[in-house]
Design a protein around this motif. Structure first.
Motif, short mmCIF file in Angstrom:
data_model
loop_
_atom_site.label_atom_id
_atom_site.label_comp_id
_atom_site.label_asym_id
_atom_site.label_seq_id
_atom_site.Cartn_x
_atom_site.Cartn_y
_atom_site.Cartn_z
N LEU A 82 9.59 8.57 -1.99
CA LEU A 82 9.46 7.58 -0.92
C LEU A 82 8.85 8.21 0.33
N GLU A 83 9.23 9.44 0.61
CA GLU A 83 8.64 10.14 1.76
C GLU A 83 7.15 10.35 1.57
N ALA A 84 6.74 10.66 0.34
CA ALA A 84 5.31 10.84 0.07
C ALA A 84 4.56 9.52 0.25
N ALA A 85 5.15 8.42 -0.22
CA ALA A 85 4.53 7.11 -0.03
C ALA A 85 4.43 6.77 1.45
N ARG A 168 12.70 -0.83 11.14
CA ARG A 168 12.54 0.36 10.29
C ARG A 168 11.80 -0.05 9.02
N ALA A 169 10.91 0.81 8.55
CA ALA A 169 10.18 0.57 7.31
C ALA A 169 9.44 1.84 6.95
N LEU A 170 8.96 1.92 5.73
CA LEU A 170 8.06 2.99 5.36
C LEU A 170 6.71 2.71 6.00
N GLY A 171 6.09 3.76 6.56
CA GLY A 171 4.76 3.62 7.12
C GLY A 171 4.69 3.53 8.63
N GLN A 177 13.10 6.94 7.69
CA GLN A 177 14.55 6.89 7.81
C GLN A 177 15.09 5.92 6.77
N LEU A 178 15.87 6.45 5.84
CA LEU A 178 16.46 5.65 4.78
C LEU A 178 17.97 5.62 4.94
#
Length: 268
Positions: A82-85, A168-171, A177-178
């Protein structure tokens, strides 16, 4: 999968996504990997192409994840991917000269007789256990922060004009932050992962009533139909994962779902 007390049960899921009645594009995405004990729902942010692309990055990151032998390694591998994405989304936004290229995510991991839920944003996970449905995630959104602070009541929150603003979200930043919640599975547990296209259109009471239907294969179509009947103002994606007691070691394949169901299967 077999519990320490010798009770055998299976975990399987079905999922579906729909464009909705208003949006021209479906920016949601979902992934079912029963062999890995992994189910995921994502809601892309940033408009056509950017949102589609962002949620697809999460699918790409997780769909070929090897299955490590221990629960901590499973969790670490999922977080790393998920961090890579997340970094790919941040880089893409920079290449486009700014703007939002992001996605919410809610991910259910099952290993042995335990589950872990990871999320960022306002896509949710509910757990129906012993006839009672509980939201086990906590929205990362502007409206939820106001409710938590006591500035809005839950009733006022339903009418809040910025209910779609996530915090909060990816990107959105180089470091994602999960949040995480974990627990022990029980036969009869039923999880619902969904985007806000369901949770903002259909009340928790109606969702809970639908989630008690005995035929899991029909649940994605039933839940999506409820969102569409309420207006279908957004893309809507649902994933239902259930834990069932079984006799012996025989695993019965999950029944086929609605025409738009992406997949189904079992994890031992």
């Amino acid at each position: 999968m077999t519990a320490p007390n010798g009770e055998a049960f299976r975990v399987h899921g079905v999922g579906a996504t729909h464009q909705g009645m208003v949006r021209k594009h479906n920016e949601d995405n979902l992934l079912l990997r029963p062999e890995a004990g992994l189910w995921m729902v994502a809601d892309g942010v940033g408009g056509a192409q950017a949102g589609d692309w962002a949620s697809a990055q999460i699918v790409d990151a997780l769909q070929d994840m090897p299955v490590p032998p221990t629960a901590p390694e499973v969790l670490a591998s999922a977080v790393a991917r998920l961090e890579a994405a997340n970094l790919r989304m941040v880089s893409r936004a920079a290449e486009r000269g700014g703007g939002m290229t992001a996605s919410t995510v809610v991910l259910l991991l099952v290993h042995g007789v335990h589950y872990t839920c990871l999320w960022a944003g306002d896509s949710r996970c509910y757990l129906l256990r012993d006839g009672v449905m509980t939201q086990i995630t906590h929205d990362h959104s502007e409206v939820q922060e106001l409710v938590d602070a006591g500035a809005l009541s839950p009733e006022e929150a339903e009418r809040y004009p910025r209910a779609n603003v996530i915090t909060r979200a990816l990107g959105v930043a180089p470091r994602v932050q999960l949040d995480r919640v974990a627990g022990r599975l029980q036969p009869g547990d039923r999880f619902l992962l969904c985007t806000d296209g369901l949770s903002r259109m259909v009340s928790d009471a109606e969702i809970a009533a639908l989630l008690t239907e005995s035929d899991i294969a029909s649940l994605p179509s039933s839940l999506i139909a409820a969102a569409l009947s309420a207006g279908g103002h957004d893309n809507v994606t649902v994933m239902v994962v259930t834990c069932e007691a079984v006799a012996g070691d025989t695993i019965t394949p999950a029944a086929p779902g609605a025409p738009w169901v992406t997949g189904a299967g079992d994890v031992r």
